[in-house]
Write an enzyme that holds these catalytic residues in place. Sequence first.
Site, PDB file in Angstrom:
ATOM      1  N   ARG A  40      38.359 136.274  85.255  1.00 38.35           N
ATOM      2  CA  ARG A  40      37.830 136.891  84.029  1.00 38.35           C
ATOM      3  C   ARG A  40      36.609 136.153  83.490  1.00 38.35           C
ATOM      4  O   ARG A  40      35.938 136.638  82.577  1.00 38.35           O
ATOM      5  CB  ARG A  40      38.919 136.915  82.954  1.00 38.35           C
ATOM      6  N   ASP A  45      41.282 144.943  85.794  1.00 34.07           N
ATOM      7  CA  ASP A  45      42.338 145.533  86.628  1.00 34.07           C
ATOM      8  C   ASP A  45      41.950 146.887  87.240  1.00 34.07           C
ATOM      9  O   ASP A  45      42.572 147.320  88.199  1.00 34.07           O
ATOM     10  CB  ASP A  45      43.622 145.734  85.805  1.00 34.07           C
ATOM     11  N   LYS A  59      46.143 139.809  70.605  1.00 35.21           N
ATOM     12  CA  LYS A  59      47.412 139.807  69.849  1.00 35.21           C
ATOM     13  C   LYS A  59      47.069 139.920  68.373  1.00 35.21           C
ATOM     14  O   LYS A  59      45.929 140.167  68.022  1.00 35.21           O
ATOM     15  CB  LYS A  59      48.190 138.529  70.157  1.00 35.21           C
ATOM     16  N   ASP A 119      43.578 149.358  77.781  1.00 31.11           N
ATOM     17  CA  ASP A 119      44.589 150.330  77.388  1.00 31.11           C
ATOM     18  C   ASP A 119      45.166 150.052  75.991  1.00 31.11           C
ATOM     19  O   ASP A 119      45.269 150.953  75.157  1.00 31.11           O
ATOM     20  CB  ASP A 119      45.697 150.257  78.447  1.00 31.11           C
ATOM     21  N   GLY A 149      41.905 141.287  76.300  1.00 30.54           N
ATOM     22  CA  GLY A 149      41.471 140.237  77.218  1.00 30.54           C
ATOM     23  C   GLY A 149      39.995 140.414  77.551  1.00 30.54           C
ATOM     24  O   GLY A 149      39.537 141.540  77.697  1.00 30.54           O
TER      25      GLY A 149
HETATM   26  O1  F6P Z   1      44.464 142.972  81.985  1.00 32.71           O
HETATM   27  C1  F6P Z   1      43.667 141.904  82.380  1.00 32.71           C
HETATM   28  C2  F6P Z   1      44.518 140.710  82.762  1.00 32.71           C
HETATM   29  O2  F6P Z   1      43.658 139.676  83.190  1.00 32.71           O
HETATM   30  C3  F6P Z   1      45.599 141.003  83.804  1.00 32.71           C
HETATM   31  O3  F6P Z   1      45.078 141.109  85.102  1.00 32.71           O
HETATM   32  C4  F6P Z   1      46.523 139.849  83.587  1.00 32.71           C
HETATM   33  O4  F6P Z   1      47.848 140.173  83.963  1.00 32.71           O
HETATM   34  C5  F6P Z   1      46.457 139.644  82.090  1.00 32.71           C
HETATM   35  O5  F6P Z   1      45.247 140.236  81.652  1.00 32.71           O
HETATM   36  C6  F6P Z   1      46.484 138.207  81.656  1.00 32.71           C
HETATM   37  O6  F6P Z   1      46.509 138.191  80.263  1.00 32.71           O
HETATM   38  P1  F6P Z   1      46.362 136.857  79.405  1.00 32.71           P
HETATM   39  O7  F6P Z   1      44.897 136.545  79.304  1.00 32.71           O
HETATM   40  O8  F6P Z   1      46.950 137.227  78.110  1.00 32.71           O
HETATM   41  O9  F6P Z   1      47.086 135.763  80.120  1.00 32.71           O
END
Ligand code: F6P
Length: 395
Positions: free
Chosen positions: A308, A160, A95, A136, A32
């Site tokens: 984000r 996070d 992914k 991670d 992400g």
């Molecule tokens: O790990 C970062 C994060 O933004 C988390 O806070 C959140 O649960 C997840 O990624 C969301 O992921 P995606 O962008 O796949 O919806």
Amino acid sequence: MSVEITENGEVHIYGRERLGERPRIGILTSGGDCPGLNAVIRATTKTAFWLGYDVVGFRDGFEGLVDPIRYQVLSPRNTAGILVQGGTILGSTNKGRFAARVGESGRAELDPRLIGRVAETVQRMKLEGLIVVGGDGSLSTALQFHEAGIPVVGVPKTIDNDLKATAFTFGFNSAVLCCADALDRLHTTAASHQRVMVLEVMGRHTGWIALHGGIAGGADVILIPEIEWTYDNIIAKIAERRAQEKYFTLVVVAEGAHLPSGGLVVEEQAGVQNKQVRLGGIGQVIAERLEGMIEQDVRFVVLGHLQRGGGPTTFDRVLASEYGAHAVRLITERKFGQMVCSDPPDIRDVSIAEAVDQIRTVDPSGSAVQTARAMGICFGDTPGYENPFKQPPSH
Ligand code: F6P
């Protein structure tokens, strides 16, 4: 500005930058995205360039490493101005063929043939080292590369802030600012309409964004995975505020907070190969339940991916720059399999093996929670104000 070598060896070159004969360092951004990725790319490029390296930026995370190899040559010229930009100029994916994390701590073994092809790419492109900027999951992939003898170093990234091996990940501070800004805006409309506002923030299975964002934005109630809470205790806080003639209440809830029944609220279950559970929806669940229990309007907002997006804060720009420069240093010192980490005021390194799989949760007796409690912020675990500093005034 980009070069593409297809499976059958075809080479596509776009733009002015060309690979020279200097030693080379590779970099990719994976998982992400978060604010500060471009600041890492820029710092890496500048540091490496001035040390005499060419820098190769692979496209779309690990995917750019094979079938076909996709990369662009980075230079101080074509990374100028990206310090303040959100996202990543290299693209990212969380992914696909390289996802090595399943659930909270499970590791999916990558296909050895795939790792072998990555090793070929690294050899063919004569890379002295590959910098993997990721959370991670991506670092678990990097670890498997390292175990296969590929010269990788890691840079930790996630809004996070939940990696045990580092005090801070870049992107966190920017997400906290986003949360605090949302609370500032909710504050005025909540006060105008005497409403309870529930703000759901990200953070996966930890409450760092909710805790820091909640304190910075003046929340009245903060609900996090690390502290059990009840609806009755939230309602007691709302009543306490009304008794003080404060007719609105701001609640921040972390997406990974557990319901009083113990469950998580999820948008999508894990189970599909290489997929983690997708959290989300607890803000609405709480708002609907509260509305049925009190004589007051309740509204909810899910902050989602706004956390984000956008550019990094100055704190994250500095941290990301430090990480980028020190990742190059690790390569020059041939400290492969290591990850840069923040141990204020220093930047150090730890083994990636040590860094993955170890989540850093909020300490309920830590300073931030104590401070919040002392100021009267409710965590939903007690029916009224309890001063953690215990000593009452002497008169
Ligand atoms: O790990 C970062 C994060 O933004 C988390 O806070 C959140 O649960 C997840 O990624 C969301 O992921 P995606 O962008 O796949 O919806």
